[in-house]
Structure formats: C-alpha cells, structure tokens
Design a protein around this motif. Structure first.
Motif, PDB file in Angstrom:
ATOM      1  N   ILE A  37       0.821  -1.252  -0.094  1.00 24.65           N
ATOM      2  CA  ILE A  37      -0.029  -0.114  -0.072  1.00 24.65           C
ATOM      3  C   ILE A  37       1.059   1.151  -0.073  1.00 24.65           C
ATOM      4  O   ILE A  37       1.726   1.251   0.817  1.00 24.65           O
ATOM      5  N   PHE A  38       0.503   2.340  -0.661  1.00 20.48           N
ATOM      6  CA  PHE A  38       1.042   3.596  -0.661  1.00 20.48           C
ATOM      7  C   PHE A  38       0.004   4.724  -0.558  1.00 20.48           C
ATOM      8  O   PHE A  38      -0.822   4.869  -1.299  1.00 20.48           O
ATOM      9  N   LEU A  79      -6.809   0.787   6.306  1.00 24.11           N
ATOM     10  CA  LEU A  79      -6.057  -0.072   5.291  1.00 24.11           C
ATOM     11  C   LEU A  79      -5.254  -1.314   5.610  1.00 24.11           C
ATOM     12  O   LEU A  79      -5.377  -2.162   4.763  1.00 24.11           O
ATOM     13  N   LEU A  80      -4.560  -1.217   6.657  1.00 22.69           N
ATOM     14  CA  LEU A  80      -3.794  -2.255   7.116  1.00 22.69           C
ATOM     15  C   LEU A  80      -4.717  -3.525   7.324  1.00 22.69           C
ATOM     16  O   LEU A  80      -4.721  -4.619   7.018  1.00 22.69           O
ATOM     17  N   ARG A  81      -6.051  -3.119   8.105  1.00 24.22           N
ATOM     18  CA  ARG A  81      -7.130  -4.315   8.373  1.00 24.22           C
ATOM     19  C   ARG A  81      -7.567  -4.660   7.137  1.00 24.22           C
ATOM     20  O   ARG A  81      -7.878  -6.007   6.929  1.00 24.22           O
ATOM     21  N   LYS A  82      -7.899  -3.726   6.423  1.00 21.22           N
ATOM     22  CA  LYS A  82      -8.700  -4.127   5.272  1.00 21.22           C
ATOM     23  C   LYS A  82      -7.978  -4.964   4.110  1.00 21.22           C
ATOM     24  O   LYS A  82      -8.525  -6.084   3.548  1.00 21.22           O
ATOM     25  N   LYS A 103      -2.330  -6.333   5.675  1.00 22.93           N
ATOM     26  CA  LYS A 103      -1.171  -5.934   5.865  1.00 22.93           C
ATOM     27  C   LYS A 103      -0.658  -5.476   7.282  1.00 22.93           C
ATOM     28  O   LYS A 103      -1.299  -5.206   8.014  1.00 22.93           O
ATOM     29  N   GLU A 104       0.736  -5.918   7.349  1.00 24.79           N
ATOM     30  CA  GLU A 104       1.393  -5.389   8.528  1.00 24.79           C
ATOM     31  C   GLU A 104       1.886  -4.034   8.364  1.00 24.79           C
ATOM     32  O   GLU A 104       1.951  -3.169   9.464  1.00 24.79           O
ATOM     33  N   LYS A 105       2.341  -3.413   7.319  1.00 26.72           N
ATOM     34  CA  LYS A 105       2.881  -2.038   7.234  1.00 26.72           C
ATOM     35  C   LYS A 105       2.407  -1.716   5.770  1.00 26.72           C
ATOM     36  O   LYS A 105       1.881  -2.221   5.006  1.00 26.72           O
ATOM     37  N   LEU A 106       2.724  -0.285   5.550  1.00 24.03           N
ATOM     38  CA  LEU A 106       2.343   0.474   4.167  1.00 24.03           C
ATOM     39  C   LEU A 106       3.443   1.448   4.087  1.00 24.03           C
ATOM     40  O   LEU A 106       4.225   1.835   5.092  1.00 24.03           O
ATOM     41  N   TYR A 107       3.778   1.900   2.868  1.00 26.34           N
ATOM     42  CA  TYR A 107       4.327   2.989   2.749  1.00 26.34           C
ATOM     43  C   TYR A 107       3.507   4.307   2.735  1.00 26.34           C
ATOM     44  O   TYR A 107       2.613   4.257   2.202  1.00 26.34           O
TER      45      TYR A 107
END
Length: 336
Positions: free
Chosen positions: A72-73, A138-141, A144-148
């Motif tokens: 994700i960005f 966003l991490l939940r949806k 993901k554990e992390k995003l940019y």
C-alpha cells in the motif's frame, strides 16, 4: 537532474501477478480485476475504486488504484486542504503498477467536504489522529502489517507524526518538500521576497511584505506573502483578485491548523526515527527551503535513509514532474 545523497536501504521486493479475468465497470469509476485459479478459488488482482470510510466521528473519502497484492502507498496531500483524488491517473499511474495507491480527502476537503458530517473544530492533532485511523483501516482491510506513507508539504506533518509515533506500521516514510522547521523556512522565504522587492525598486511589494508577521496573524498577511511568492515563481494568478478571495476563504478554515504546524521544529521534537525515511526535495522550492530538509536528513537517525534533490524542481514537484517523482520512488526506494 537529481542529486542523491546515498544511504543503504534494502526494502522488500514485489510479487509478480498475472491478470486472468477483468470484470466490467460496475458503478462510477469502480473497476475490479479477478484471478480465477484452477481449483475454482479467486482473488482480486486490480482495483480502481473509491470508498467512504468511517474515521472517528466522520465519513471520509478515499480513492484506490492498483493491486491489493502489492504494498500500500498512502499519499498525504499538502495544504492543508488540497485534494488530488481526482488526479489519480495523471499523477500516480506509474506507482499504481507497483503499489496499491491510496489518495485521501481529509476533513473539509474535496469529496469529504460534500458528505454530511457533524461539525468539528479542526486541529493538527485531530488530523493526525485521522491519519492513524486511516492507516489502521487500510492495514486491516488489506491484511497488511505495514504500508508506505508519503507526505507532501503540509502532508509531511501528519506523515512525520506517523513515522515518529507508529513506525511499526510503516515500511518507510517518504517526505516530499517537507515541513521540517517551517518558521525558519517562512522567514527565509520572506527575506528573499523583500530583497527581490528592494532590488526591483518595487515599493508596493515591499510595503505589503513589511506587514507580514510570522506565524501569520491573519489572512491578509498570508495573502501578501503568497501573492509575491507566486509572482516570484512565475505564476501570475497571485496578482489576481480571485487569488485574494481564495486565500481569505482558505484561511477561514485552515489558517489556525497551518499555524499549529508552522510552529513545530523536527530538529527538536523528532531527532530519531525508527523506520526508514526518504526525502524528495526540489532545489527551486521558494516556499520550503531545501537546505533545511538537507540539514535534517544529515542529522536525523534512522534505520535507513536517502535524499533525492531535484535540481530543476520547485514546490509542486510531485505535480509538475510526476514521472520523475514516481520513477524515483519505484527505482530508488521500492526496488533498491
């Protein structure tokens, strides 16, 4: 030309995916691409969609484009109060091939401003908390554990908040023409404009600029500063009555929030980061002095860091030079 101050920064690689089935448009600009496996299972490959999400006590608008399989960005626009959600394809098409790009209209901005939300006094702290809640959503949806996270101009303020307080949620923070020591930067800009006025024997400019105090006390002072700043940048809109009206309207909503951000100094409050940080800075930015970002880059402690100086770019670097901006992120940050 881009000058780079190198620093080692290994980051995760991408997973290659194959498009098998493209579904038709369902509503608005919502599109979905789905992969069908031999065992009958399926998973989403590409999306181009918008969504209204619940953040704290409000409903807020986001736009997403790319593959949920990719990192994700999340891009935080400047202002505060700028909206770029309608310019996904023009500004972020290359990034959408490597990331799931998310754009966001914050409170009282763009499409979010059209929604029926309860009134709330805006503050820098509230917008920072909104940022954290959106990151968590966003991490939940997308599991993901992390995003940019990237923050442009004012957007770097909630961006650095996330990098400082919640580094475990970020692969990296990308600071684009960031607000590091805004009071110092505004003072440098004001003095440059005054010196230009003296050299040009422009008494009207000098008279107006001499009335400006920092932080800005009212809309008129901000207008005088930005009027002559726009003129220096070659933008004649700064001299038009429509620009004065825009600044005064903007100030009614955002001047207090902007001044809260202006009085922060990251040299004092955030000398260390626990996530990688990358700086993309325009050398011809007369609003935010590039040398301040360069000094902060040299001093800040971080697991990995890098500095990219766009020699010929000004303040609106990601919008005026979107190809080089995106290529730098893809080639020198993501795929390093």
């Amino acid at each position: 030309m881009i000058l780079r101050l190198p620093y080692k920064s290994p980051l995760p690689t991408l997973v290659n995916i194959t498009l098998i089935l493209l579904l038709a448009l369902s509503s608005g600009f919502t599109a979905v691409a789905v992969a069908q496996e031999s065992d009958g299972t399926s998973h989403t490959l590409l999306i181009d969609t918008h969504e209204v999400v619940s953040i704290s006590d409000s409903r807020q608008y986001i736009r997403m484009n790319g593959s949920p399989s990719n990192p994700i960005f999340l891009f935080l626009a400047g202002g505060p109060g700028d909206s770029v959600t309608g310019r996904m394809k023009q500004l972020f098409s290359k990034l959408s091939g490597e990331f799931l790009v998310v754009l966001w209209d914050i409170r009282s901005t763009g499409e979010t401003a059209k929604l029926d939300n309860p009134p709330r006094e805006l503050s820098q702290e509230l917008l920072q908390e909104d940022t954290r809640e959106l990151v968590d959503y966003l991490l939940r949806k997308f599991q993901k554990e992390k995003l940019y996270l990237a923050g442009f101009s004012w957007g770097s303020v909630p961006g650095f908040y996330m990098a400082g307080d919640h580094p475990e949620k970020l692969h990296a923070f990308i600071a684009v023409n960031p607000m590091i020591d805004p009071m110092k930067s505004e003072a440098i800009s004001l003095e440059i404009l005054k010196e230009d006025a003296r050299v040009d024997d422009n008494n009207a400019a000098l008279s107006e600029l001499s009335q400006v105090e920092l932080p800005f006390q009212n809309a008129e002072q901000l207008y005088y500063s930005r009027k002559w700043l726009f003129t220096k940048e070659g933008n004649r809109f700064g001299q038009k009555n429509a620009f004065r009206k825009y600044v005064f309207n903007w100030s009614d909503t955002w001047l207090d929030v902007f001044n809260q951000a202006v009085q922060r100094n990251l040299f004092e409050t955030l000398p260390t980061l626990e996530c990688p940080v990358y700086f993309i800075v325009g050398k011809k930015d007369y609003r935010i002095d590039y040398r301040i970002a360069q000094d902060y880059y040299e001093q800040v402690k971080a697991p990995n860091k890098d500095f990219f100086l766009f020699e010929d770019s000004g303040h609106l670097l990601p919008y005026r030079d979107p190809n080089r901006f995106q290529e730098t992120i893809i080639d020198s940050i993501l795929k390093k």
